[in-house]
Motif scaffolding. Structure first.
Motif: not given
Length: 348
Positions: A186-196, A227-232
């Motif tokens: 769920x790392x990228x899903x959490x990161x995506x919250x900051x874009x909304x 961080x590497x995963x989120x960078x995608x």
């Protein structure tokens, strides 16, 4: 007994440790009790029914806590964070926070909470002066939240997040402890919250805390991999370090994101050189480092010596004992080592 005047204690800027770090931040654990049983806080033995709690008399009273804060502020503390356990389960906490807010010189009162009670207490907290809140949430999937916390509480927590955003709290920080094979998908899903949303989503490395901690090298995932995963998802743009960021390295995920991402790396990239905090545990012990077990018994000082001078001396002793850095990486390599205090008593 009549309280001493603060003129009898060391004045502002006296809280400098042996490595020239200025200590301005005090974390107060108000209770070891919690309405959740998170797997990284409650050990395996405790989850099987052997959980022991402090007696009420073992906790510092609100009057004792207020006295400690008054002395600490006179010496240079400007920021206090309330933690637990879950701080909002302690009876009378809102009145305590209002009294805390009346202490002259205390400019910043924050709280770390699991969010379950924020929908109910958020407006009163905000009115009392708490406008910065950290909310622990390790999954965006209700069933997984229940598995991690032992309670079906996702909807309550998310309503709490929405409540604090609607009130205008800034920042509202969402803390995710990243654990491989548990929630790392769920790392990228959490990161995506900051874009909304105007949240600071913070990824915290899983730490081995507690003599029976469930931490292991297979579960641990370091910040570089996170961080590497989120960078995608897009470019991670580093931001200038802000006063409220603490140990986090802060980035924006794309230039248009309303929120930010924080990365807290106590194991892979520890931040000991800029640590500015002391912790007062729920059992009344001063702890100068989360990952070192040396403590100063402030409860005994409060109940046996009574004076503000003795409180100040205890604070200075804890600061003199503050290590240059933790040796957790070496302990892990040698023994799979941990810090033996329980997180619910030390304060999250």
């Amino acid at each position: 007994m009549k309280q001493e005047k603060t003129s009898s204690i060391p004045r502002e800027n006296s809280l400098i440790d042996m490595f020239s770090r200025s200590i301005s931040y005090l974390r107060l654990s108000l209770t070891d009790r919690c309405n959740l049983r998170c797997l990284y806080c409650v050990t395996e033995d405790e989850s099987n029914g052997s959980l022991t709690r402090l007696r009420h008399d073992d906790l510092l009273t609100y009057e004792e806590l207020l006295r400690v804060v008054r002395v600490a502020v006179a010496m240079g503390i400007t920021k206090v964070r309330l933690t637990g356990g879950e701080p909002l389960v302690r009876r009378g906490v809102l009145d305590f926070i209002r009294r805390l807010g009346a202490i002259q010189g205390l400019t910043d009162i924050r709280i770390t909470t699991n969010g379950v009670l924020l929908e109910q207490y958020g407006p009163e907290l905000y009115a009392a002066g708490v406008n910065k809140v950290n909310i622990s949430l390790d999954s965006l999937q209700p069933e997984r939240v229940a598995a991690i916390t032992g309670t079906d509480c996702f909807d309550q927590v998310w309503r709490g997040v929405e409540t604090m955003l609607a009130l205008g709290c800034a920042p509202v920080k969402l803390n995710m402890v990243a654990m491989r094979h548990i929630n790392d998908d769920e790392i990228t899903a959490f990161a995506g919250l900051s874009q909304r949303l105007p949240l600071q989503v913070r990824f915290i490395e899983f730490m081995p805390i507690g003599a029976s901690s469930r931490w292991n090298t297979d579960t641990y995932i370091d910040t570089d991999e996170i961080m590497a995963r989120i960078s995608t998802l897009g470019e991670l743009i580093p931001l200038q370090e802000g006063r409220g960021d603490g140990p986090a390295q802060v980035f924006r995920l794309g230039s248009d994101a309303p929120g930010t991402l924080g990365f807290i790396s106590p194991i892979s990239h520890h931040f000991c050189n800029r640590c500015n905090r002391l912790r007062l545990t729920s059992s009344g012990a001063l702890r100068s480092c989360l990952l070192h077990d040396h403590e100063v018994d402030l409860r005994a000082v409060l109940r046996e010596q009574f004076t503000d001078t003795a409180i100040a001396a205890a604070l200075l002793t804890a600061i003199r004992n503050k290590p240059k850095g933790h040796d957790l990486e070496e302990r892990i390599r040698q023994t799979g080592g941990d810090c033996h205090g329980r997180m619910s008593r030390i304060g999250g």
